[in-house]
Design a protein around this motif. Structure first.
Motif, PDB file in Angstrom:
ATOM      1  N   GLN A  42       0.848  -1.187   0.000  1.00 20.81           N
ATOM      2  CA  GLN A  42       0.000   0.000   0.000  1.00 20.81           C
ATOM      3  C   GLN A  42       0.876   1.226   0.000  1.00 20.81           C
ATOM      4  N   GLU A  46      -2.928   5.390  -1.744  1.00 24.65           N
ATOM      5  CA  GLU A  46      -3.381   4.370  -2.677  1.00 24.65           C
ATOM      6  C   GLU A  46      -4.062   3.225  -1.926  1.00 24.65           C
ATOM      7  N   GLN A  47      -4.810   2.429  -2.679  1.00 25.80           N
ATOM      8  CA  GLN A  47      -5.413   1.237  -2.095  1.00 25.80           C
ATOM      9  C   GLN A  47      -4.372   0.127  -1.979  1.00 25.80           C
TER      10      GLN A  47
END
Length: 118
Positions: A42, A46-47
């Motif tokens: 990660q 961001e995811q």
């Protein structure tokens, strides 16, 4: 129950290498052999994304790391590894180990920072 502990990571220059480790505890070997083990990462903002998977069926990698990263396991040590080569700044992220048992239980490691910078 089902604890996993990560080690490795740190700061490396572009083009360098690092190896992450993830050790499962409180699990018997026969159970561990059936587990699916993953590495996620990660980046800031961001995811979390799947990087690599290893299971009894083999290994899989995200396109972004194919040819550069290698996931492996030492079953006797109940440990998996992520060897990361040719690192780029885009690989900078917190890396997480994930264990999924055959029964569907999921356990996450504590995360480890990988920073690629000159």
């Amino acid at each position: 129950q089902g604890q996993i502990v990560q080690s490795g990571g740190g700061l490396v220059q572009p083009g360098g290498s690092l190896r992450l480790s993830c050790k499962a505890s409180r699990v018997i070997l026969s159970t561990f052999l059936s587990d699916t083990m993953d590495w996620y990462r990660q980046a800031p903002g961001e995811q979390r994304e799947l990087v690599a998977t290893i299971s009894s069926s083999g290994t899989n990698y995200a396109d972004a790391v194919k040819g550069r990263f290698t996931i492996s396991r030492d079953n006797n040590k109940k440990t998996i590894y992520l060897q990361m080569n040719s690192l780029t700044p885009e690989d900078t992220a917190v890396y997480f180990c994930r264990r999924q048992s055959a029964a569907g239980d999921v356990y996450w490691g504590q995360g480890t920072q990988v920073t690629v910078s000159s």
